[in-house]
Design a protein around this motif. Sequence first.
Motif, short mmCIF file in Angstrom:
data_model
loop_
_atom_site.label_atom_id
_atom_site.label_comp_id
_atom_site.label_asym_id
_atom_site.label_seq_id
_atom_site.Cartn_x
_atom_site.Cartn_y
_atom_site.Cartn_z
N VAL A 107 -21.15 -3.85 -7.22
CA VAL A 107 -21.56 -4.40 -8.51
C VAL A 107 -22.99 -4.93 -8.41
O VAL A 107 -23.82 -4.73 -9.31
N LYS A 108 -23.29 -5.61 -7.29
CA LYS A 108 -24.62 -6.17 -7.09
C LYS A 108 -25.67 -5.09 -6.83
O LYS A 108 -26.82 -5.24 -7.22
N ASP A 109 -25.28 -4.05 -6.12
CA ASP A 109 -26.23 -2.99 -5.76
C ASP A 109 -25.62 -1.64 -6.14
O ASP A 109 -24.84 -1.07 -5.38
N ARG A 110 -25.97 -1.13 -7.30
CA ARG A 110 -25.37 0.10 -7.80
C ARG A 110 -25.82 1.33 -7.01
O ARG A 110 -25.29 2.42 -7.20
N ASN A 111 -26.80 1.17 -6.12
CA ASN A 111 -27.30 2.32 -5.34
C ASN A 111 -26.62 2.44 -3.98
O ASN A 111 -26.99 3.32 -3.20
N ARG A 112 -25.69 1.56 -3.69
CA ARG A 112 -24.99 1.65 -2.40
C ARG A 112 -24.21 2.95 -2.31
O ARG A 112 -23.54 3.37 -3.26
N ARG A 113 -24.28 3.60 -1.16
CA ARG A 113 -23.55 4.85 -0.94
C ARG A 113 -22.09 4.55 -0.62
O ARG A 113 -21.74 3.46 -0.16
N GLY A 114 -21.21 5.52 -0.89
CA GLY A 114 -19.79 5.34 -0.63
C GLY A 114 -19.52 5.04 0.84
O GLY A 114 -20.09 5.67 1.73
N ARG A 115 -18.66 4.05 1.08
CA ARG A 115 -18.31 3.67 2.45
C ARG A 115 -16.84 3.91 2.69
O ARG A 115 -16.03 3.86 1.76
N ASP A 116 -16.47 4.17 3.95
CA ASP A 116 -15.08 4.36 4.33
C ASP A 116 -14.74 3.29 5.36
O ASP A 116 -15.11 3.40 6.53
N MET A 117 -14.06 2.24 4.91
CA MET A 117 -13.71 1.12 5.78
C MET A 117 -12.29 1.31 6.28
O MET A 117 -11.34 1.38 5.49
N VAL A 118 -12.13 1.43 7.60
CA VAL A 118 -10.84 1.78 8.19
C VAL A 118 -10.35 0.66 9.09
O VAL A 118 -11.05 0.24 10.02
N PHE A 119 -9.13 0.17 8.83
CA PHE A 119 -8.49 -0.84 9.67
C PHE A 119 -7.58 -0.15 10.68
O PHE A 119 -6.97 0.89 10.39
N GLN A 120 -7.46 -0.75 11.86
CA GLN A 120 -6.63 -0.18 12.91
C GLN A 120 -5.20 -0.73 12.83
O GLN A 120 -5.01 -1.95 12.81
N PRO A 121 -4.20 0.14 12.80
CA PRO A 121 -2.81 -0.33 12.77
C PRO A 121 -2.33 -0.73 14.16
O PRO A 121 -2.96 -0.39 15.18
N GLU A 122 -1.22 -1.46 14.20
CA GLU A 122 -0.62 -1.83 15.48
C GLU A 122 0.89 -1.83 15.35
O GLU A 122 1.43 -2.04 14.25
N LEU A 123 1.56 -1.58 16.45
CA LEU A 123 3.02 -1.50 16.44
C LEU A 123 3.62 -2.88 16.70
O LEU A 123 3.23 -3.57 17.63
N VAL A 124 4.58 -3.27 15.85
CA VAL A 124 5.33 -4.51 16.05
C VAL A 124 6.75 -4.11 16.41
O VAL A 124 7.48 -3.53 15.59
N ILE A 125 7.16 -4.38 17.64
CA ILE A 125 8.44 -3.89 18.17
C ILE A 125 9.54 -4.91 17.92
O ILE A 125 9.40 -6.09 18.26
N ARG A 126 10.64 -4.43 17.31
CA ARG A 126 11.79 -5.29 17.06
C ARG A 126 13.08 -4.55 17.46
O ARG A 126 13.03 -3.55 18.16
N GLU A 127 14.21 -5.03 16.95
CA GLU A 127 15.52 -4.54 17.39
C GLU A 127 15.77 -3.07 17.10
O GLU A 127 16.54 -2.41 17.81
N SER A 128 15.22 -2.53 16.05
CA SER A 128 15.60 -1.18 15.61
C SER A 128 15.20 -0.09 16.59
O SER A 128 15.64 1.05 16.46
N THR A 129 14.38 -0.42 17.57
CA THR A 129 14.07 0.54 18.64
C THR A 129 14.20 -0.10 20.02
O THR A 129 14.54 0.59 20.99
N ALA A 130 13.93 -1.38 20.12
CA ALA A 130 13.80 -2.01 21.42
C ALA A 130 15.11 -2.16 22.18
O ALA A 130 15.12 -2.32 23.39
N GLY A 131 16.24 -2.10 21.46
CA GLY A 131 17.52 -2.32 22.12
C GLY A 131 18.04 -1.13 22.89
O GLY A 131 18.95 -1.25 23.69
N ARG A 132 17.46 0.06 22.63
CA ARG A 132 18.01 1.27 23.25
C ARG A 132 17.48 1.45 24.67
O ARG A 132 16.33 1.18 24.95
N ARG A 133 18.34 1.90 25.57
CA ARG A 133 17.94 2.23 26.93
C ARG A 133 18.32 3.65 27.25
O ARG A 133 19.36 4.12 26.82
#
Length: 332
Positions: free
Chosen positions: A306-332
Amino acid sequence: MARATIRDVARVAGVSDATVSNTVNRPHLVNPATQDRVRQAMETVGYVPNAAARALRVGRTRTLGLVVLDFGNPFFAEVAAGAEQAAVEAGAEVALFHTGLGENTREQRLLHRLAEWRLDGLVITPNDVDDPALTLIAERGTPVVVLAREVPSGRHSAVRSDDLLGGEIAARHLLDHGHRRLAFAGWRRDERYDGAARVAATADTTLEWLDTGNADIAGGRAVGARLAGLPSRRRPTAVFCANDLIAAGVIQQLTRYGLRVPDDLAVVGFDDTDLASAASAVELTSVRQPAAEIGRAAVQLVLDEVKDRNRRGRDMVFQPELVIRESTAGRR
């Protein structure tokens, strides 16, 4: 009762109409003591400034549009909370709209309405990132930032999580737990599917596609029922779900049919919303994407444009991470 006018305020405050107008629209032109007198007069007569008229004069509404696919998905609720907080901190407001997954006609109607409104900026998760209606909005002077989608054309800025990496993380976790019959439950073969399929291929195994038809709990229940109906020798031992809603539905249905998670079938979700830890019989392992941070970043990006209408398109990417809980961690 007649609506109070600028003239009424001016009469009570003992100033000109122009001074009242400047107090509302250009306060830097009015000394503080006069501003106080005008505002007291506004309260006395019950005057409310006309926001639409003000927008026409100054060319800004201080309002951003936020369009999401599904109000029922906790991910979008968290995104909206982060977006609203960032907007308020910047002195803006957020107008929230809902379209629906695959609801192209509804989305088209909304976008054509928004093209006529004087929004300062638009943040949207579209069904089609290259929709000409988005281009029309941008060409009319309203910056557009695409949320939770990649924009290969670079036509608009985007804020998203690395879904390809997220799929890889989920599949690798399942392979590390000894699974070789994997399935993906989702409504489309997207980057999450592609990432999981890529990792599965490196282990000389396949990734079975399970179409949920939609992105909700009902779609997950339907897949869960199909999985429960298979003989154990043919049933996948693990399923990676495109979001936590689907994963919750899968777990509910498997449990209803007497199958154990993760011993009979492990389940991984995506988003790591509150559903992952609180809304199913088994706490869900999930690939986390920072929803509130994504919402905040999208608003900041659109405000920058809005402040700078000449800014070029940007691609901002966040990195995902795995949160381990019972639905997989209980299996051996």
